[in-house]
Design a protein around this motif. Sequence first.
Motif, PDB file in Angstrom:
ATOM      1  N   MET A   5       0.822  -1.207   0.000  1.00  0.00           N
ATOM      2  CA  MET A   5       0.000   0.000   0.000  1.00  0.00           C
ATOM      3  C   MET A   5       0.870   1.276   0.000  1.00  0.00           C
ATOM      4  N   TYR A   6       1.957   1.232   0.804  1.00  0.00           N
ATOM      5  CA  TYR A   6       2.841   2.404   0.837  1.00  0.00           C
ATOM      6  C   TYR A   6       3.515   2.629  -0.509  1.00  0.00           C
ATOM      7  N   ARG A   7       3.845   1.543  -1.195  1.00  0.00           N
ATOM      8  CA  ARG A   7       4.441   1.689  -2.518  1.00  0.00           C
ATOM      9  C   ARG A   7       3.460   2.309  -3.498  1.00  0.00           C
ATOM     10  N   LEU A   8       2.214   1.934  -3.403  1.00  0.00           N
ATOM     11  CA  LEU A   8       1.207   2.514  -4.282  1.00  0.00           C
ATOM     12  C   LEU A   8       0.992   3.995  -3.981  1.00  0.00           C
ATOM     13  N   LEU A   9       0.942   4.343  -2.694  1.00  0.00           N
ATOM     14  CA  LEU A   9       0.781   5.751  -2.321  1.00  0.00           C
ATOM     15  C   LEU A   9       1.981   6.582  -2.774  1.00  0.00           C
ATOM     16  N   ALA A  10       3.204   6.033  -2.600  1.00  0.00           N
ATOM     17  CA  ALA A  10       4.404   6.762  -3.017  1.00  0.00           C
ATOM     18  C   ALA A  10       4.417   6.983  -4.521  1.00  0.00           C
ATOM     19  N   ALA A  11       3.978   5.968  -5.283  1.00  0.00           N
ATOM     20  CA  ALA A  11       3.952   6.105  -6.732  1.00  0.00           C
ATOM     21  C   ALA A  11       2.965   7.179  -7.168  1.00  0.00           C
ATOM     22  N   ASP A  12       1.917   7.386  -6.365  1.00  0.00           N
ATOM     23  CA  ASP A  12       0.900   8.387  -6.689  1.00  0.00           C
ATOM     24  C   ASP A  12       1.211   9.743  -6.032  1.00  0.00           C
ATOM     25  N   GLY A  13       2.369   9.837  -5.331  1.00  0.00           N
ATOM     26  CA  GLY A  13       2.751  11.098  -4.693  1.00  0.00           C
ATOM     27  C   GLY A  13       1.941  11.438  -3.471  1.00  0.00           C
ATOM     28  N   GLN A  14       1.364  10.435  -2.801  1.00  0.00           N
ATOM     29  CA  GLN A  14       0.520  10.707  -1.641  1.00  0.00           C
ATOM     30  C   GLN A  14       1.155  10.266  -0.324  1.00  0.00           C
ATOM     31  N   ALA A  15       2.367   9.756  -0.359  1.00  0.00           N
ATOM     32  CA  ALA A  15       3.045   9.334   0.867  1.00  0.00           C
ATOM     33  C   ALA A  15       3.930  10.489   1.346  1.00  0.00           C
ATOM     34  N   ARG A  16       3.744  10.905   2.582  1.00  0.00           N
ATOM     35  CA  ARG A  16       4.537  11.993   3.144  1.00  0.00           C
ATOM     36  C   ARG A  16       4.637  11.811   4.651  1.00  0.00           C
ATOM     37  N   GLU A  17       5.496  12.601   5.252  1.00  0.00           N
ATOM     38  CA  GLU A  17       5.632  12.593   6.706  1.00  0.00           C
ATOM     39  C   GLU A  17       4.392  13.229   7.326  1.00  0.00           C
ATOM     40  N   ARG A  18       3.712  12.466   8.194  1.00  0.00           N
ATOM     41  CA  ARG A  18       2.451  12.948   8.775  1.00  0.00           C
ATOM     42  C   ARG A  18       2.691  13.835   9.995  1.00  0.00           C
ATOM     43  N   ARG A  19       3.887  13.749  10.585  1.00  0.00           N
ATOM     44  CA  ARG A  19       4.175  14.583  11.748  1.00  0.00           C
ATOM     45  C   ARG A  19       4.626  15.979  11.316  1.00  0.00           C
ATOM     46  N   ASN A  20       4.354  16.957  12.149  1.00  0.00           N
ATOM     47  CA  ASN A  20       4.814  18.305  11.871  1.00  0.00           C
ATOM     48  C   ASN A  20       6.340  18.359  11.976  1.00  0.00           C
ATOM     49  N   GLN A  21       6.980  18.937  10.985  1.00  0.00           N
ATOM     50  CA  GLN A  21       8.420  19.001  10.942  1.00  0.00           C
ATOM     51  C   GLN A  21       8.895  20.432  11.227  1.00  0.00           C
ATOM     52  N   LEU A  22       9.966  20.543  12.021  1.00  0.00           N
ATOM     53  CA  LEU A  22      10.531  21.840  12.334  1.00  0.00           C
ATOM     54  C   LEU A  22      11.331  22.347  11.133  1.00  0.00           C
ATOM     55  N   THR A  23      11.038  23.570  10.725  1.00  0.00           N
ATOM     56  CA  THR A  23      11.749  24.177   9.609  1.00  0.00           C
ATOM     57  C   THR A  23      12.541  25.378  10.123  1.00  0.00           C
ATOM     58  N   HIS A  24      13.765  25.524   9.610  1.00  0.00           N
ATOM     59  CA  HIS A  24      14.631  26.622  10.013  1.00  0.00           C
ATOM     60  C   HIS A  24      14.648  27.685   8.922  1.00  0.00           C
ATOM     61  N   PRO A  25      14.586  28.947   9.299  1.00  0.00           N
ATOM     62  CA  PRO A  25      14.680  29.994   8.277  1.00  0.00           C
ATOM     63  C   PRO A  25      16.076  30.047   7.679  1.00  0.00           C
ATOM     64  N   ALA A  26      16.166  30.595   6.499  1.00  0.00           N
ATOM     65  CA  ALA A  26      17.457  30.746   5.837  1.00  0.00           C
ATOM     66  C   ALA A  26      18.138  32.006   6.375  1.00  0.00           C
ATOM     67  N   TYR A  27      19.245  31.815   7.088  1.00  0.00           N
ATOM     68  CA  TYR A  27      19.955  32.942   7.677  1.00  0.00           C
ATOM     69  C   TYR A  27      20.993  33.481   6.691  1.00  0.00           C
ATOM     70  N   PHE A  28      21.110  34.796   6.677  1.00  0.00           N
ATOM     71  CA  PHE A  28      22.063  35.460   5.787  1.00  0.00           C
ATOM     72  C   PHE A  28      23.472  35.245   6.292  1.00  0.00           C
ATOM     73  N   LYS A  29      24.375  34.897   5.385  1.00  0.00           N
ATOM     74  CA  LYS A  29      25.779  34.727   5.728  1.00  0.00           C
ATOM     75  C   LYS A  29      26.448  36.092   5.790  1.00  0.00           C
ATOM     76  N   PRO A  30      26.941  36.521   6.959  1.00  0.00           N
ATOM     77  CA  PRO A  30      27.566  37.846   7.041  1.00  0.00           C
ATOM     78  C   PRO A  30      28.876  37.899   6.253  1.00  0.00           C
ATOM     79  N   GLU A  31      29.009  38.907   5.420  1.00  0.00           N
ATOM     80  CA  GLU A  31      30.245  39.150   4.672  1.00  0.00           C
ATOM     81  C   GLU A  31      30.650  40.595   4.938  1.00  0.00           C
ATOM     82  N   LEU A  32      31.630  40.775   5.833  1.00  0.00           N
ATOM     83  CA  LEU A  32      32.018  42.100   6.294  1.00  0.00           C
ATOM     84  C   LEU A  32      33.465  42.375   5.917  1.00  0.00           C
ATOM     85  N   LEU A  33      33.714  43.571   5.387  1.00  0.00           N
ATOM     86  CA  LEU A  33      35.045  43.980   4.959  1.00  0.00           C
ATOM     87  C   LEU A  33      35.441  45.249   5.691  1.00  0.00           C
TER      88      LEU A  33
END
Length: 251
Positions: free
Chosen positions: A1-29
């Motif tokens: 069943m999981y293989r069928l769902l994955a083939a149809d693009g319906q298998a995903r992580e059901r838990r909420n995932q922590l996402t980190h913002p993209a931090y700017f790399k400081p470049e100072l001269l």
Amino acid sequence: MYRLLAADGQARERRNQLTHPAYFKPELLATGPNQVWSWDITKLKGPLKWTCFQLYVILDIFSRYVVGWLIAPRESAELARQLIAETVAKQGVEPRTLTVHADRGTSMRSKLVAELLVDLDVAKSHSRPYVSDDNPFSEAQFKTLKYRPDFPERFASIEEARAHCQRFFQWYNEQHRHSGIGFMTPTAVHHGQAAQLFEQRADTLNAAFAAHPRRFKGHCPQPPRLPIAAWINPPKQENSPTKTPDPCSLN
């Protein structure tokens, strides 16, 4: 069943995932003093276990000159604000000419410090989370302090810690010949004396070469190059700065 769902693009992580913002790399001269300062706080062990004092240090990244420092029994955004304000006034920094860089500690990101920098028209910069390389100048300076032979395991009192740091920072600014600034002292570079000292070194080496060329195998010795730029995270495609000319080639 999981293989069928994955083939149809319906298998995903059901838990909420922590996402980190993209931090700017400081470049100072910095191409001169009082253009970029780096500041940080480190702990100095107190007389008893689990006791410590907080050492605040502001460092000019171009000259490696310690422009301001203080020791307090605790970390405080108000103390950080006072130190930065007093140091900016003491150095005579003009508005819109200075960037102050720090990590993401509580005092560094405090509202008091942020409002002060806005009032002084000073730009602020912060390291990325969990990236120690974004604040290398302050970290290196703390290592110089704590790896000195006379640095004690613990300080008996805050007065003893202040006396020790008073001696250390005077030595560091006035006598320590830093390899990153052509073995000049931070004071010489910060106050514009390095070029004259460089010429004196070059004249001494030229005289020694003229008197004993065989001692140097026919190659005129050169004094260490003076700093012309200091970077925090230089761009990878950045062209390297022009090197200091060979003093022997000018004769």
